[in-house]
Design an enzyme around this catalytic site. Structure first.
Site, mmCIF file in Angstrom:
data_model
loop_
_atom_site.group_PDB
_atom_site.id
_atom_site.type_symbol
_atom_site.label_atom_id
_atom_site.label_comp_id
_atom_site.label_asym_id
_atom_site.label_seq_id
_atom_site.Cartn_x
_atom_site.Cartn_y
_atom_site.Cartn_z
ATOM 1 N N THR A 1 5.580 1.569 -0.668
ATOM 2 C CA THR A 1 5.997 0.695 0.437
ATOM 3 C C THR A 1 7.135 -0.169 -0.080
ATOM 4 O O THR A 1 6.934 -0.948 -1.021
ATOM 5 C CB THR A 1 4.836 -0.211 0.886
ATOM 6 N N LYS B 1 5.778 1.538 8.867
ATOM 7 C CA LYS B 1 4.747 0.941 8.006
ATOM 8 C C LYS B 1 4.713 -0.588 8.162
ATOM 9 O O LYS B 1 3.647 -1.183 8.336
ATOM 10 C CB LYS B 1 5.033 1.337 6.548
ATOM 11 N N LYS C 1 2.567 -8.845 0.662
ATOM 12 C CA LYS C 1 3.795 -8.086 0.351
ATOM 13 C C LYS C 1 4.370 -7.469 1.635
ATOM 14 O O LYS C 1 5.559 -7.587 1.922
ATOM 15 C CB LYS C 1 3.465 -6.981 -0.660
#
Ligand code: NAD
Length: 293
Positions: A92, A167, A242
């Protein structure tokens, strides 16, 4: 296929093992000695350096902590990769890094996919990850058979960066909906409403969401989840923070107003900073929200 796998951490090691078990030739590399030791126990061939992991492979997969690591690895391996092969990044990372790495690859006549995953470590072990993928049709054809081994759901979202975009949008919803679920539980507590009754109503009504019905943050309520195991992750609050930060970075770059996304990011920042929260599952934020009266 001959595959180089860079980044054999919590996610990468089991993903590489599943490719090996399916009959592919996998050579792994990681900077960390404990990760290498754990991976070699699972019969993975380990390269001595990154160049040996990449040379002569049909595809290279990366599973790294962030965009900075991805850019570093890409710069190191692109000159070594065979023309016509490709890099599939499952980490990611920020959309900009994904797009810049894709550009570096295409300039060198290499295929590229950004293919972040959902499903966590248990999904990586079980081979049930969801892949959200950005890249050309030709690049997608390279990665698709591998995604079918490592996961059970693949969505080709668009061109370079579209997988990372999907995402961070998904995880922004998840962070916000987890907080909303916890706040509803806090309000129910203060109104004297039983948590199980709240679950029974919400999970069959219009307030339903994954954070309530599948991953309930209240222990003993709903299907088994990290809340029933002392909030051992699961998906850690550190990783949630994050992803929320990535969503806010993207919101800023695109001039998108994401007020609740920003608030969720602030709430998780406080949780991670003040309670050693990074190590706990992201649903542990219930403790912080129910203590506020
Ligand atoms: P991790 O920290 O366990 O693994 C990352 C590995 O990359 C480490 O072993 C590290 O040594 C290695 N690494 C870093 N820089 C390197 C370099 N230059 N060369 C070679 N190896 C290098 O992290 P993880 O939990 O496996 O997560 C990997 C990625 O997957 C992250 O981007 C994360 O956001 C994403 N992700 C994680 C989860 C999860 O539940 N853990 C779920 C979905 C997505």
């Amino acid at each position: 296929m001959k595959i180089g796998f860079i980044g054999l951490g919590n996610m990468g090691a089991p993903m590489a093992s599943n490719l090996l078990a399916a009959g592919h030739q996998v050579t792994g590399f990681d900077l960390s000695s404990p990760a290498l030791a754990a991976a070699s126990k699972n019969n993975l061939t380990i390269a001595n350096d990154i160049a040996s992991a990449v040379a002569g492979q049909d595809a290279v997969i990366t599973m790294l902590p962030d965009g900075k690591a991805l850019r570093m690895v890409a710069a190191a391996i692109i000159p070594i990769m065979q023309k016509g092969t490709g890099l599939i990044d499952c980490s990611t990372v920020d959309v900009k890094s994904a797009q810049e790495v894709a550009k570096m690859l295409s300039t060198s006549s290499l295929l590229s996919l950004d293919a972040p995953v959902s499903g966590g470590v248990s999904g990586a072990v079980a081979g049930t990850l969801t892949f959200m993928v950005g890249g050309s049709d030709k690049s997608f054809a390279l990665g698709e058979p591998l995604f079918e081994i490592m996961g059970n759901q693949t969505i080709h979202c668009g061109l370079d960066g579209a997988g990372q975009a999907a995402k961070i949008c998904n995880n922004m919803i998840l962070g916000v909906s987890m907080i909303a679920t916890c706040e509803a539980i806090a309000l129910a507590d203060n109104l004297g409403l039983d948590r199980q009754k709240l679950f029974d109503v919400v999970s069959t009504s219009s307030g339903n969401c994954w954070s309530m019905s599948t991953y309930c943050p209240a222990p003993g309520v709903g299907p088994e989840s990290p809340s029933d195991h002392g909030y051992k992750p699961g998906f850690s609050a550190g990783l949630m923070l994050k992803d929320l930060r990535l969503s806010q970075q993207a919101a800023k770059q695109t001039g998108t107003a994401t007020k609740t996304g920003k608030l969720a990011c602030d709430i998780y920042t406080t949780f991670v900073d003040s309670n050693n929260g990074a190590a706990f599952d992201f649903s542990a934020i219930l403790g912080q929200l129910t203590n506020v009266k």
